[in-house]
Design a protein around this motif. Structure first.
Motif, PDB file in Angstrom:
ATOM      1  N   ARG A  89       9.147   7.716  -0.815  1.00  3.35           N
ATOM      2  CA  ARG A  89       8.205   8.511  -0.031  1.00  3.35           C
ATOM      3  C   ARG A  89       8.242   8.049   1.417  1.00  3.35           C
ATOM      4  O   ARG A  89       8.482   6.876   1.710  1.00  3.35           O
ATOM      5  N   GLY A  90       8.041   9.000   2.308  1.00  2.00           N
ATOM      6  CA  GLY A  90       8.033   8.690   3.731  1.00  2.00           C
ATOM      7  C   GLY A  90       9.316   8.069   4.227  1.00  2.00           C
ATOM      8  O   GLY A  90       9.296   7.287   5.193  1.00  2.00           O
ATOM      9  N   GLN A 134      10.023   1.568  10.473  1.00  2.00           N
ATOM     10  CA  GLN A 134      11.455   1.314  10.601  1.00  2.00           C
ATOM     11  C   GLN A 134      12.269   2.505  10.096  1.00  2.00           C
ATOM     12  O   GLN A 134      13.289   2.869  10.688  1.00  2.00           O
ATOM     13  N   ALA A 135      11.804   3.127   9.010  1.00  2.00           N
ATOM     14  CA  ALA A 135      12.493   4.313   8.497  1.00  2.00           C
ATOM     15  C   ALA A 135      12.405   5.461   9.494  1.00  2.00           C
ATOM     16  O   ALA A 135      13.376   6.206   9.695  1.00  2.00           O
ATOM     17  N   ALA A 136      11.239   5.597  10.139  1.00  2.00           N
ATOM     18  CA  ALA A 136      11.081   6.656  11.135  1.00  2.00           C
ATOM     19  C   ALA A 136      12.005   6.454  12.320  1.00  2.00           C
ATOM     20  O   ALA A 136      12.393   7.421  12.996  1.00  2.00           O
ATOM     21  N   ALA A 137      12.395   5.191  12.578  1.00  2.00           N
ATOM     22  CA  ALA A 137      13.327   4.882  13.664  1.00  2.00           C
ATOM     23  C   ALA A 137      14.779   5.095  13.251  1.00  2.00           C
ATOM     24  O   ALA A 137      15.683   4.873  14.061  1.00  2.00           O
ATOM     25  N   GLY A 138      15.005   5.486  11.998  1.00  2.00           N
ATOM     26  CA  GLY A 138      16.350   5.817  11.541  1.00  2.00           C
ATOM     27  C   GLY A 138      17.006   4.808  10.634  1.00  2.00           C
ATOM     28  O   GLY A 138      18.173   4.976  10.257  1.00  2.00           O
ATOM     29  N   ASP A 139      16.294   3.734  10.242  1.00  2.00           N
ATOM     30  CA  ASP A 139      16.877   2.712   9.384  1.00  2.00           C
ATOM     31  C   ASP A 139      16.758   3.091   7.912  1.00  2.00           C
ATOM     32  O   ASP A 139      15.813   3.771   7.506  1.00  2.00           O
ATOM     33  N   ALA A 140      17.696   2.603   7.108  1.00  2.00           N
ATOM     34  CA  ALA A 140      17.548   2.629   5.658  1.00  2.00           C
ATOM     35  C   ALA A 140      16.667   1.446   5.270  1.00  2.00           C
ATOM     36  O   ALA A 140      16.950   0.308   5.643  1.00  2.00           O
ATOM     37  N   VAL A 141      15.587   1.701   4.537  1.00  2.00           N
ATOM     38  CA  VAL A 141      14.597   0.669   4.251  1.00  2.00           C
ATOM     39  C   VAL A 141      14.176   0.739   2.783  1.00  2.00           C
ATOM     40  O   VAL A 141      13.971   1.830   2.242  1.00  2.00           O
ATOM     41  N   MET A 142      14.057  -0.420   2.163  1.00  2.00           N
ATOM     42  CA  MET A 142      13.591  -0.527   0.777  1.00  2.00           C
ATOM     43  C   MET A 142      12.548  -1.622   0.690  1.00  2.00           C
ATOM     44  O   MET A 142      12.639  -2.639   1.400  1.00  2.00           O
ATOM     45  N   VAL A 143      11.552  -1.438  -0.157  1.00  2.00           N
ATOM     46  CA  VAL A 143      10.553  -2.458  -0.463  1.00  2.00           C
ATOM     47  C   VAL A 143      10.667  -2.804  -1.940  1.00  2.00           C
ATOM     48  O   VAL A 143      10.676  -1.902  -2.793  1.00  2.00           O
ATOM     49  N   VAL A 144      10.771  -4.094  -2.251  1.00  2.00           N
ATOM     50  CA  VAL A 144      10.814  -4.563  -3.633  1.00  2.00           C
ATOM     51  C   VAL A 144       9.510  -5.291  -3.929  1.00  2.00           C
ATOM     52  O   VAL A 144       9.121  -6.206  -3.196  1.00  2.00           O
ATOM     53  N   SER A 145       8.848  -4.897  -5.006  1.00  2.00           N
ATOM     54  CA  SER A 145       7.539  -5.459  -5.331  1.00  2.00           C
ATOM     55  C   SER A 145       7.371  -5.463  -6.848  1.00  2.00           C
ATOM     56  O   SER A 145       8.078  -4.742  -7.560  1.00  2.00           O
ATOM     57  N   PHE A 150       0.846  -1.194   0.000  1.00  2.00           N
ATOM     58  CA  PHE A 150       0.000   0.000   0.000  1.00  2.00           C
ATOM     59  C   PHE A 150       0.881   1.244   0.000  1.00  2.00           C
ATOM     60  O   PHE A 150       1.887   1.286   0.690  1.00  2.00           O
ATOM     61  N   PRO A 151       0.566   2.280  -0.807  1.00  2.00           N
ATOM     62  CA  PRO A 151      -0.647   2.480  -1.594  1.00  2.00           C
ATOM     63  C   PRO A 151      -0.520   2.117  -3.073  1.00  2.00           C
ATOM     64  O   PRO A 151      -1.379   2.486  -3.864  1.00  2.00           O
ATOM     65  N   PHE A 152       0.527   1.402  -3.458  1.00  2.00           N
ATOM     66  CA  PHE A 152       0.772   1.148  -4.869  1.00  2.00           C
ATOM     67  C   PHE A 152      -0.042  -0.034  -5.405  1.00  2.00           C
ATOM     68  O   PHE A 152      -0.502  -0.022  -6.548  1.00  2.00           O
ATOM     69  N   LEU A 166       4.974  -1.100   8.151  1.00  2.00           N
ATOM     70  CA  LEU A 166       6.181  -1.553   8.851  1.00  2.00           C
ATOM     71  C   LEU A 166       7.445  -0.879   8.319  1.00  2.00           C
ATOM     72  O   LEU A 166       8.244  -0.354   9.113  1.00  2.00           O
ATOM     73  N   PRO A 167       7.703  -0.866   7.005  1.00  2.00           N
ATOM     74  CA  PRO A 167       8.910  -0.188   6.526  1.00  2.00           C
ATOM     75  C   PRO A 167       8.943   1.292   6.902  1.00  2.00           C
ATOM     76  O   PRO A 167      10.010   1.823   7.236  1.00  2.00           O
ATOM     77  N   ALA A 168       7.783   1.954   6.870  1.00  2.00           N
ATOM     78  CA  ALA A 168       7.739   3.372   7.234  1.00  2.00           C
ATOM     79  C   ALA A 168       8.096   3.559   8.699  1.00  2.00           C
ATOM     80  O   ALA A 168       8.806   4.515   9.062  1.00  2.00           O
TER      81      ALA A 168
END
Length: 456
Positions: free
Chosen positions: A81-82, A37-48, A18-20, A33-35
């Motif tokens: 984003r985010g 984790q990113a807000a906690a300072g992690d580098a995060v990527m989603v592959v879809s 979501f939202p794609f 969840l990824p957002a």
């Protein structure tokens, strides 16, 4: 806009986000969840996957293409984003409308083979690769075989990605030794979820109770032996999903009359009653897939008795026989059935109903009961999986047997509680005060990643 590869990101791999792209709760988790984790300072990527429907929206930056062994050309798309990078893999198998199709084992085998080459092509070196459900199982297996730390999350064990192994083995790119019972073979089939489970460093489910349930024959879907072994090895655990508190916030929800307490709740109840021509009896709502798992047949069997005391509004689609049966109830003045997905109506039901029915035969986590509690709508749930972990009998109403009578009995308890104004309002206030944010879950996953990395 140029692309800058994130340094050592946690890489989530999933069939929808979501939202794609979205058909259900998996997308909601990957949107939240990824957002967190990113807000906690992690580098995060989603592959879809880069689905045709997503590509047609024209929202994604194209990053070129690459060739992958055994797969047609893979086109790369990116959006940020985010604080999260989203990488989309476009292939011929995804160039059709809709997310899922009968040949999905072949389609997601191609996707699973392409994930690591795509990351390498963009010079992305994952800190951890975290695959979600069977569609990401092959990506987890390839990541493990290449030496990457891996986590595999089971959102619903019922769906496993099975296909005749003699036909499917060539789709995977796995070595020959992987097609045996200790690895990806399952009763003569390729099983992509099993591949993810056995190769992952850690396996999680989306609630603690579900992690226990799936090690039993009743809930193990034939994989209970594998899951018992993972438990004995300390590799299986349950981490409760959170809820996107920005998206599901009655104070700012654009689809409802905003409120933060009991008075505003009553305004939404009046509007929902008016929308469907209901009388002043309490409203029992549900927003659900019409499926055996969700126990919607139990709700259907209970309707003749429920309508004596409740107005009932049902939003959902799925099993055509259930859909037709509920459609037939639309002639009753106390029943409203609306087929399909309707985001705005879903929010109005959460805000306007008095109680919310979830008679699931099994429920890995469930988000609807959390949303209902946040909106002051008391859940009536079966004691299973995440429902057991999130709905206390002191707030909602719970039952054990998967029968229509047990559901009716719990609805009777809800009706009795509603007649006691003080008890009902206490339950509503307590439910609305519960904190289902993703913060605790995101931290639990971060701790799990640290454990995996320390073990290496």
């Amino acid at each position: 806009m140029t692309f800058s590869a994130p340094a050592a990101p946690t890489v989530h791999v999933a069939s929808e986000v979501f939202p794609f792209s979205r058909t259900g709760g998996l997308a909601d988790v990957l949107g939240a969840l990824p957002a967190a984790q990113a807000a906690a300072g992690d580098a995060v990527m989603v592959v879809s996957p880069w689905y045709q429907d997503l590509a047609d929206a024209g929202r994604v930056q194209q990053l070129g293409a690459l060739a992958v062994d055994g797969v047609s050309e893979v086109r790369l798309g990116h959006e940020r984003r985010g604080g999260v990078d989203y990488l989309f893999l476009g292939m011929e198998v995804f160039e059709r409308s809709g997310l899922y199709h009968p040949d999905d084992v072949q389609r997601f085998s191609a996707f699973g083979r392409a994930v690591l080459p795509a990351l390498h092509h963009l010079d992305i070196r994952p800190r951890v690769l975290h695959g979600h459900d069977w569609q990401a199982g092959l990506a987890v297996a390839h990541a493990h075989l290449s030496g990457l730390p891996t986590v595999c999350t089971v959102h619903n064990l019922q769906y496993q990605g099975r296909w005749n192994i003699h036909e499917a083995a060539g789709w995977t790119g796995l070595p020959d030794w992987a097609f045996q019972p200790d690895f990806a073979e399952f009763h003569g089939d390729l099983n992509l979820l099993k591949a993810g489970l056995v190769f992952a460093d850690r396996v999680t489910t989306v609630s603690p109770t579900y992690a226990q349930e799936i090690t039993t024959p009743q809930y193990g879907e034939g994989l209970e032996g594998v899951l018992q072994r993972l438990t004995a090895e300390g590799r299986l655990r349950g981490i409760l999903n959170g809820l996107d508190l920005d998206r599901w916030n009655p104070r700012r929800d654009p689809y409802v009359m905003n409120y933060s307490g009991l008075r505003g709740k009553s305004s939404n109840r009046r509007r929902l009653r008016q929308e469907f021509g209901f009388d002043r009896a309490p409203v029992l709502g549900t927003v659900s897939r019409l499926a055996d798992q969700k126990g919607m047949d139990l709700l259907l069997m209970a309707l003749p008795q429920l309508v004596k005391n409740w107005n009932v509004v049902i939003l959902g689609g799925g099993d055509p026989l259930l859909e037709a049966a509920f459609q037939g109830w639309n002639l009753h003045p106390r029943v409203a059935f609306v087929s399909g997905l309707n985001e705005a109506l879903a929010h109005r039901i959460y805000a306007g109903a008095d109680a919310f029915a979830m008679p699931s035969r099994f429920e890995p986590c469930g988000l609807s009961q959390m949303i209902a509690l946040r909106y002051g709508t008391l859940p009536v749930v079966r004691e299973t999986g995440g429902l057991k972990d999130t709905v206390s009998p002191s707030v909602g109403f719970t039952f054990g047997p998967a029968t229509s009578q047990a559901l009716l009995d719990a609805c009777g308890e809800a009706l009795a509680a509603r007649r006691d104004k003080a008890d009902w309002e206490r339950r509503v206030r307590e439910g609305m005060s519960l904190n289902f944010s993703w913060d605790a879950s995101a931290q639990a996953y971060r701790d799990l990643y640290a454990e995996v990395l320390a073990g290496r």
